[in-house]
Design a protein around this motif. Structure first.
Motif, PDB file in Angstrom:
ATOM      1  N   PHE A 100       0.858  -1.180   0.000  1.00 18.27           N
ATOM      2  CA  PHE A 100       0.000   0.000   0.000  1.00 18.27           C
ATOM      3  C   PHE A 100       0.898   1.235   0.000  1.00 18.27           C
ATOM      4  CE2 PHE A 100      -2.032  -3.566   2.157  1.00 18.27           C
ATOM      5  CZ  PHE A 100      -3.206  -3.692   1.433  1.00 18.27           C
ATOM      6  N   TRP A 101       0.319   2.413   0.164  1.00 21.55           N
ATOM      7  CA  TRP A 101       1.169   3.607   0.244  1.00 21.55           C
ATOM      8  C   TRP A 101       0.420   4.723   0.930  1.00 21.55           C
ATOM      9  CZ3 TRP A 101       0.963   7.973  -3.513  1.00 21.55           C
ATOM     10  CH2 TRP A 101      -0.086   7.875  -4.436  1.00 21.55           C
ATOM     11  N   TYR A 102       1.122   5.826   1.203  1.00 22.96           N
ATOM     12  CA  TYR A 102       0.518   6.936   1.929  1.00 22.96           C
ATOM     13  C   TYR A 102       0.898   8.255   1.263  1.00 22.96           C
ATOM     14  CZ  TYR A 102       5.110   7.232   4.300  1.00 22.96           C
ATOM     15  OH  TYR A 102       6.452   7.335   4.590  1.00 22.96           O
ATOM     16  N   HIS A 103      -0.021   9.233   1.377  1.00 22.66           N
ATOM     17  CA  HIS A 103       0.179  10.533   0.734  1.00 22.66           C
ATOM     18  C   HIS A 103      -0.853  11.510   1.269  1.00 22.66           C
ATOM     19  CE1 HIS A 103      -3.406  10.145  -1.875  1.00 22.66           C
ATOM     20  NE2 HIS A 103      -3.076   8.867  -2.013  1.00 22.66           N
ATOM     21  N   PRO A 104      -0.688  12.810   1.044  1.00 27.03           N
ATOM     22  CA  PRO A 104      -1.693  13.780   1.488  1.00 27.03           C
ATOM     23  C   PRO A 104      -2.942  13.729   0.619  1.00 27.03           C
ATOM     24  CG  PRO A 104       0.445  14.827   1.054  1.00 27.03           C
ATOM     25  CD  PRO A 104       0.474  13.471   0.447  1.00 27.03           C
ATOM     26  N   HIS A 105      -4.010  14.319   1.134  1.00 29.90           N
ATOM     27  CA  HIS A 105      -5.197  14.572   0.309  1.00 29.90           C
ATOM     28  C   HIS A 105      -5.547  16.058   0.375  1.00 29.90           C
ATOM     29  CE1 HIS A 105      -8.216  12.498  -2.137  1.00 29.90           C
ATOM     30  NE2 HIS A 105      -7.579  11.378  -1.822  1.00 29.90           N
ATOM     31  N   THR A 106      -4.521  16.888   0.528  1.00 30.34           N
ATOM     32  CA  THR A 106      -4.671  18.340   0.497  1.00 30.34           C
ATOM     33  C   THR A 106      -3.700  18.885  -0.542  1.00 30.34           C
ATOM     34  OG1 THR A 106      -3.019  18.522   2.259  1.00 30.34           O
ATOM     35  CG2 THR A 106      -5.311  18.552   2.929  1.00 30.34           C
ATOM     36  N   ALA A 107      -4.173  19.815  -1.392  1.00 29.07           N
ATOM     37  CA  ALA A 107      -3.317  20.389  -2.440  1.00 29.07           C
ATOM     38  C   ALA A 107      -2.469  19.285  -3.065  1.00 29.07           C
ATOM     39  CB  ALA A 107      -2.443  21.500  -1.873  1.00 29.07           C
ATOM     40  N   SER A 108      -3.136  18.233  -3.512  1.00 24.38           N
ATOM     41  CA  SER A 108      -2.455  16.982  -3.858  1.00 24.38           C
ATOM     42  C   SER A 108      -1.436  17.147  -4.975  1.00 24.38           C
ATOM     43  CB  SER A 108      -3.482  15.919  -4.237  1.00 24.38           C
ATOM     44  OG  SER A 108      -4.326  15.619  -3.159  1.00 24.38           O
ATOM     45  N   GLY A 109      -1.758  17.959  -5.993  1.00 24.76           N
ATOM     46  CA  GLY A 109      -0.834  18.102  -7.105  1.00 24.76           C
ATOM     47  C   GLY A 109       0.532  18.563  -6.645  1.00 24.76           C
ATOM     48  N   GLU A 110       0.564  19.607  -5.822  1.00 21.84           N
ATOM     49  CA  GLU A 110       1.835  20.126  -5.332  1.00 21.84           C
ATOM     50  C   GLU A 110       2.441  19.219  -4.275  1.00 21.84           C
ATOM     51  OE1 GLU A 110       3.937  24.112  -3.443  1.00 21.84           O
ATOM     52  OE2 GLU A 110       1.747  23.940  -3.403  1.00 21.84           O
ATOM     53  N   GLN A 111       1.637  18.763  -3.315  1.00 21.21           N
ATOM     54  CA  GLN A 111       2.221  18.040  -2.186  1.00 21.21           C
ATOM     55  C   GLN A 111       2.765  16.677  -2.599  1.00 21.21           C
ATOM     56  OE1 GLN A 111       0.132  18.164   1.533  1.00 21.21           O
ATOM     57  NE2 GLN A 111      -0.278  20.351   1.381  1.00 21.21           N
ATOM     58  N   LEU A 112       2.030  15.931  -3.426  1.00 22.42           N
ATOM     59  CA  LEU A 112       2.584  14.687  -3.955  1.00 22.42           C
ATOM     60  C   LEU A 112       3.739  14.986  -4.901  1.00 22.42           C
ATOM     61  CD1 LEU A 112      -0.355  13.764  -2.980  1.00 22.42           C
ATOM     62  CD2 LEU A 112      -0.133  11.964  -4.703  1.00 22.42           C
ATOM     63  N   GLY A 113       3.563  16.039  -5.707  1.00 22.77           N
ATOM     64  CA  GLY A 113       4.595  16.382  -6.678  1.00 22.77           C
ATOM     65  C   GLY A 113       5.920  16.724  -6.033  1.00 22.77           C
ATOM     66  N   ARG A 114       5.880  17.344  -4.854  1.00 18.88           N
ATOM     67  CA  ARG A 114       7.114  17.726  -4.171  1.00 18.88           C
ATOM     68  C   ARG A 114       7.750  16.568  -3.411  1.00 18.88           C
ATOM     69  NH1 ARG A 114       8.711  22.991  -3.547  1.00 18.88           N
ATOM     70  NH2 ARG A 114       7.340  24.570  -4.460  1.00 18.88           N
ATOM     71  N   GLY A 115       7.067  15.424  -3.346  1.00 17.60           N
ATOM     72  CA  GLY A 115       7.703  14.249  -2.751  1.00 17.60           C
ATOM     73  C   GLY A 115       6.994  13.639  -1.578  1.00 17.60           C
ATOM     74  N   LEU A 116       5.798  14.140  -1.193  1.00 15.32           N
ATOM     75  CA  LEU A 116       5.079  13.587  -0.043  1.00 15.32           C
ATOM     76  C   LEU A 116       4.319  12.324  -0.448  1.00 15.32           C
ATOM     77  CD1 LEU A 116       3.808  16.786   1.795  1.00 15.32           C
ATOM     78  CD2 LEU A 116       5.769  15.332   2.380  1.00 15.32           C
TER      79      LEU A 116
END
Length: 456
Positions: free
Chosen positions: A133-149
């Motif tokens: 599985f994996w984990y990531h934010p669900h806020t401002a997802s484009g930027e936050q996942l894009g920056r490495g979260l």
């Protein structure tokens, strides 16, 4: 419904979130000093990383690395993570693919309030299913996942799996230029098409790494697509590889074949028989090399193929009694209005409804209401020329059939819906709450291709 949810969120805020305060404890990723309180302390903070040789990229990281540090849990046991936000923006953590209570799902204004800078939130839930599985934010997802979260979450089987060796491979492409500076995570003309692609592909944060594996052994490779946009056409030419699990759920082992399309958010677990020492195998995305797998000498006797992994305890849908619901995924780029005034672009919709990421009340208007304990068949219809990895929070569904390919029914939480494809999936609505249902191409999700489904 909105009022009662706000009341619930207020209560959750009092229970789960707290400020660190002046002179607070220093946190890190790892086993805590007081094991009775939580299993991991996970911090989100800025981190400069060298993606382009000789240049630093201002990433955001979990546990001091991007992609984030691997978290491990045991099937059926509690996972307790104290998440600390040392970013300058609000954020949350969504645990992708885990069947858990709504209040632990990490969706702001639906299951929890955002974790503000300097605050922490305690995530506590059981892990009913083994798998990747994996984990990531669900806020401002484009930027936050894009920056490495983004980061892997591995849930180990209750009993030994039969694999003596394993490696986790986190796949991510980065939106960076030749000097390592971030470029736009979402460009409207690309968001209205297949999604805004990154330019630099990495495995575990490294471009085209060489990974050493023990010769003669059958190694479990956990490949996780952490990307904002990219669907990988994974292939291992000249390798002896078998598929053991898809998206965290075991399947009857079968040859990998020519390739496998792994959309954003999706995972695949392979058994790979490592060749003789010195032999190198390319792991590719289509014709492009992602990594080199190098066999190194091992003192162990050659390993045998492990048996099939044990099935996860997912409820079997009653197809004879199931109610059928239809969902059309459509392109409607002409409806974008008010963008110059700060409105989000709107290019996509589900059943005529486009999600507005700036509207905190969208979840109050579910696209479907399911009865707790009832079986359902979802007919998914892609009315566009682009692929959509469709992800459902909170529940696992069974893929039954497709208009484009032969399906051996299997369980998953994310299905890659192809161009103009129609697919049928089934589930038991066994987890009460309001759950997100969306495309995992992030700038599709952020420009309309998301909805909520209520189970009550």
């Amino acid at each position: 419904m909105a009022f009662s949810r706000r009341q619930i969120l207020a209560g959750l805020a009092g229970l789960g979130v707290a400020g660190l305060g002046a002179g607070g404890v220093r946190y890190w990723l790892g086993r805590p000093l007081v094991a009775a309180e939580y299993d991991y302390q996970l911090i989100a903070a800025p981190l400069d990383v060298e993606l382009v040789p000789g240049h630093l990229t201002p990433a955001w990281a979990y546990g001091g690395q991007a992609p984030g540090a691997e978290i491990r849990a045991k099937q059926g046991e509690w996972l307790r993570v104290r998440f600390i936000n040392h970013l300058e923006v609000p954020t949350t953590i969504h645990w992708h693919g885990i069947r858990l209570p709504l209040e632990m799902d990490g969706v702001p204004y639906v299951s929890q309030l955002p974790v503000l800078p300097g605050e922490y939130f305690d995530y506590r839930f059981r892990t009913p299913d083994a798998g990747s599985f994996w984990y990531h934010p669900h806020t401002a997802s484009g930027e936050q996942l894009g920056r490495g979260l983004v980061g892997p979450l591995i849930v180990e089987e209750r009993e030994p799996s039969g694999f003596a060796h394993e490696r986790t491979l986190s796949l991510k492409s980065w939106h960076v230029d030749g000097q390592g500076a971030f470029t736009a995570f979402s460009v409207p003309r690309e968001a209205a098409r297949g999604g805004t692609p990154g330019t630099l592909s990495t495995v575990n944060g490294v471009r085209a790494p060489t990974l050493e594996l023990p010769a003669g052994q059958v190694v479990r490779l956990r490949l996780i697509n952490l990307d904002n946009t990219l669907t990988y056409r994974l292939n291992l030419p000249d390798a002896e590889a078998r598929i053991y699990a898809l998206d965290g759920n075991p399947v009857a082992p079968r040859p990998l074949g020519k390739d496998y399309w792994l959309g954003p958010g999706m995972r695949i677990e392979l058994g790979l028989r490592v060749p003789a020492a010195g032999v190198e195998l390319p792991l590719r995305n289509g014709p492009l090399r992602l990594a080199t797998l190098r066999a190194v000498a091992s003192a162990e006797a050659s390993g045998a193929w492990p048996p099939a992994l044990p099935a996860n305890p997912v409820a079997e849908p009653d197809l004879a009694a199931a109610e059928t619901l239809r969902f059309n995924f459509e392109w409607v780029g002409a409806v974008s209005v008010g963008v110059e005034q700060g409105a989000a672009p709107s290019f996509w919709q589900i059943n005529g409804q486009a999600w507005d990421i700036n509207d905190k009340t969208c979840a109050d208007r579910p696209i479907a209401r399911l009865r707790l304990g009832q079986s359902y068949i979802f007919e998914l219809r892609n009315m566009t020329q682009y692929q959509h990895p469709i992800h459902l929070h909170g529940m696992t569904f069974k893929v039954l059939a497709s208009s484009r390919k032969r399906i051996e029914p299997y369980y998953t939480d994310t299905y890659l819906l192809g161009k103009n494809e129609r697919a049928r999936i089934a589930l038991v609505a066994d987890n009460p709450g309001v759950w997100m249902f969306h495309c995992h191409v992030i700038d599709h999700m952020e420009t309309g291709l998301m909805a909520s489904i209520e189970v009550a």
